[in-house]
Write a protein that holds these residues in place. Structure first.
Motif, PDB file in Angstrom:
ATOM      1  N   GLY A   1     -48.224  11.525  -3.794  1.00  0.00           N
ATOM      2  CA  GLY A   1     -48.166  10.242  -3.621  1.00  0.00           C
ATOM      3  C   GLY A   1     -49.094   9.513  -4.200  1.00  0.00           C
ATOM      4  O   GLY A   1     -49.988   9.994  -4.748  1.00  0.00           O
ATOM      5  N   GLN A   2     -48.855   8.174  -4.260  1.00  0.00           N
ATOM      6  CA  GLN A   2     -49.953   7.349  -5.260  1.00  0.00           C
ATOM      7  C   GLN A   2     -50.136   6.081  -4.166  1.00  0.00           C
ATOM      8  O   GLN A   2     -49.338   5.430  -3.605  1.00  0.00           O
ATOM      9  CB  GLN A   2     -49.629   6.801  -6.579  1.00  0.00           C
ATOM     10  N   LYS A   3     -51.426   5.682  -4.151  1.00  0.00           N
ATOM     11  CA  LYS A   3     -51.914   4.718  -3.216  1.00  0.00           C
ATOM     12  C   LYS A   3     -51.270   3.407  -3.854  1.00  0.00           C
ATOM     13  O   LYS A   3     -50.974   2.984  -4.843  1.00  0.00           O
ATOM     14  CB  LYS A   3     -53.365   4.418  -3.526  1.00  0.00           C
ATOM     15  N   ARG A   4     -50.753   2.210  -2.675  1.00  0.00           N
ATOM     16  CA  ARG A   4     -50.096   1.132  -3.322  1.00  0.00           C
ATOM     17  C   ARG A   4     -51.109   0.014  -3.129  1.00  0.00           C
ATOM     18  O   ARG A   4     -51.936  -0.083  -2.178  1.00  0.00           O
ATOM     19  CB  ARG A   4     -49.119   0.977  -2.001  1.00  0.00           C
ATOM     20  N   GLU A   5     -51.251  -0.665  -4.241  1.00  0.00           N
ATOM     21  CA  GLU A   5     -52.231  -1.918  -4.315  1.00  0.00           C
ATOM     22  C   GLU A   5     -51.888  -3.149  -3.574  1.00  0.00           C
ATOM     23  O   GLU A   5     -52.540  -3.742  -2.922  1.00  0.00           O
ATOM     24  CB  GLU A   5     -52.613  -2.029  -5.744  1.00  0.00           C
ATOM     25  N   THR A   6     -50.443  -3.204  -3.574  1.00  0.00           N
ATOM     26  CA  THR A   6     -49.712  -4.452  -3.014  1.00  0.00           C
ATOM     27  C   THR A   6     -48.626  -4.002  -1.975  1.00  0.00           C
ATOM     28  O   THR A   6     -48.168  -2.921  -2.022  1.00  0.00           O
ATOM     29  CB  THR A   6     -48.971  -5.070  -4.050  1.00  0.00           C
ATOM     30  N   THR A   7     -48.720  -4.702  -0.941  1.00  0.00           N
ATOM     31  CA  THR A   7     -47.815  -4.393   0.035  1.00  0.00           C
ATOM     32  C   THR A   7     -46.959  -5.616   0.392  1.00  0.00           C
ATOM     33  O   THR A   7     -47.219  -6.560  -0.186  1.00  0.00           O
ATOM     34  CB  THR A   7     -48.798  -3.963   1.556  1.00  0.00           C
ATOM     35  N   GLY A   8     -45.850  -5.471   1.464  1.00  0.00           N
ATOM     36  CA  GLY A   8     -45.158  -6.634   1.581  1.00  0.00           C
ATOM     37  C   GLY A   8     -43.694  -6.286   0.898  1.00  0.00           C
ATOM     38  O   GLY A   8     -43.427  -5.397   0.529  1.00  0.00           O
ATOM     39  N   LYS A   9     -42.808  -7.347   1.262  1.00  0.00           N
ATOM     40  CA  LYS A   9     -41.298  -7.032   1.256  1.00  0.00           C
ATOM     41  C   LYS A   9     -40.869  -6.981  -0.050  1.00  0.00           C
ATOM     42  O   LYS A   9     -40.292  -6.016  -0.693  1.00  0.00           O
ATOM     43  CB  LYS A   9     -40.408  -8.097   1.999  1.00  0.00           C
ATOM     44  N   LYS A  10     -41.499  -7.701  -0.947  1.00  0.00           N
ATOM     45  CA  LYS A  10     -41.049  -7.866  -2.418  1.00  0.00           C
ATOM     46  C   LYS A  10     -41.744  -6.744  -3.045  1.00  0.00           C
ATOM     47  O   LYS A  10     -40.975  -5.906  -3.840  1.00  0.00           O
ATOM     48  CB  LYS A  10     -41.995  -8.979  -2.863  1.00  0.00           C
TER      49      LYS A  10
ATOM     50  N   LEU B   1     -53.241   3.651   5.622  1.00  0.00           N
ATOM     51  CA  LEU B   1     -53.437   3.715   4.258  1.00  0.00           C
ATOM     52  C   LEU B   1     -52.088   3.714   3.566  1.00  0.00           C
ATOM     53  O   LEU B   1     -51.223   4.313   3.856  1.00  0.00           O
ATOM     54  CB  LEU B   1     -53.956   5.307   3.893  1.00  0.00           C
ATOM     55  N   SER B   2     -51.859   2.679   2.847  1.00  0.00           N
ATOM     56  CA  SER B   2     -50.477   2.270   1.938  1.00  0.00           C
ATOM     57  C   SER B   2     -50.448   3.354   0.997  1.00  0.00           C
ATOM     58  O   SER B   2     -51.133   3.150  -0.014  1.00  0.00           O
ATOM     59  CB  SER B   2     -50.251   1.058   1.898  1.00  0.00           C
ATOM     60  N   PHE B   3     -49.271   3.919   0.835  1.00  0.00           N
ATOM     61  CA  PHE B   3     -49.115   4.753  -0.435  1.00  0.00           C
ATOM     62  C   PHE B   3     -47.295   4.780  -0.680  1.00  0.00           C
ATOM     63  O   PHE B   3     -46.632   4.676   0.179  1.00  0.00           O
ATOM     64  CB  PHE B   3     -49.620   6.123  -0.273  1.00  0.00           C
TER      65      PHE B   3
END
Length: 198
Positions: free
Chosen positions: A8-17, A46-48
């Motif tokens: 996987g790859q790390k998510r820089e932005t989170t949230g619904k959009k 850790l979001s990915f």
């Protein structure tokens, strides 16, 4: 326990959009909850994101896997903690993983497999499996893929409860009074018993 590799790859932005955009690209937003604690003392995620196709083999299976996560080249191990599906399309929307290591015990549901022909079934009864998984607690290396239960001596009208079971190196986390399987009387078994009495 079986192991499986997922990248996987790390998510820089989170949230619904941001999550919506990821799903349009065929990716599933994921979180890994592990050892790292935030200022409030709660586990920090850790979001990915992982390609939906890579998650199919982990999600749509009766097996329980330890997932070897490769997130931007960094290796982590986790088990699936929670899955979210779309209410109408059943598409996978989100996955939460719980980080594991070789020494820390985890609690996880392991599939039950009944072995042998129960005495009660030979006497005309019907074997009924009440639960498909039992929660066990142990370091993941000690956890088997399935829990084998021998039902050969299970008589008519009798049941096996969680408290009757013992597995080497495992602590059973499902309540002891929960019935795992039982042999129910049938019309055939009742008439056979009546005939035997006569």
């Amino acid at each position: 326990m079986k192991e499986i590799n997922v990248s996987g790859q790390k998510r820089e932005t989170t949230g619904k959009k941001a999550s919506k955009l990821l799903r349009k690209e065929g990716l599933v937003p994921c979180n890994l909850y592990g050892e790292v604690k935030g200022e409030n003392g709660l586990p920090e995620a850790l979001s990915f994101a992982v390609p939906a196709t890579d998650l199919r083999k982990v999600v749509y299976t009766p097996h329980v896997y330890v997932v070897n996560l490769n997130i931007d080249g960094k290796e982590r191990k986790g088990i699936i903690k929670e899955l979210q599906f779309h209410p109408t399309t059943d598409a996978l929307l989100h996955v939460d993983f719980f980080e594991v290591n070789e020494t820390k015990p985890i609690t996880i549901g392991i599939p039950v497999k009944v072995n042998g022909l129960a005495q009660g079934v030979r006497d005309g009864g019907k074997l009924n499996l009440s639960i498909r998984k039992i929660d066990v607690k142990a370091p993941y290396k000690q956890i088997p893929e399935i829990l084998d239960i021998d039902v050969t001596n299970l008589g008519l009208g009798k049941s096996i409860k969680v408290g009757d079971l013992h597995f080497e190196g495992l602590e059973l986390a499902t309540p002891a009074q929960v019935v795992v399987c039982s042999v129910k009387e049938t019309r055939a078994s009742r008439s056979a018993a009546a005939a035997a009495e006569e």
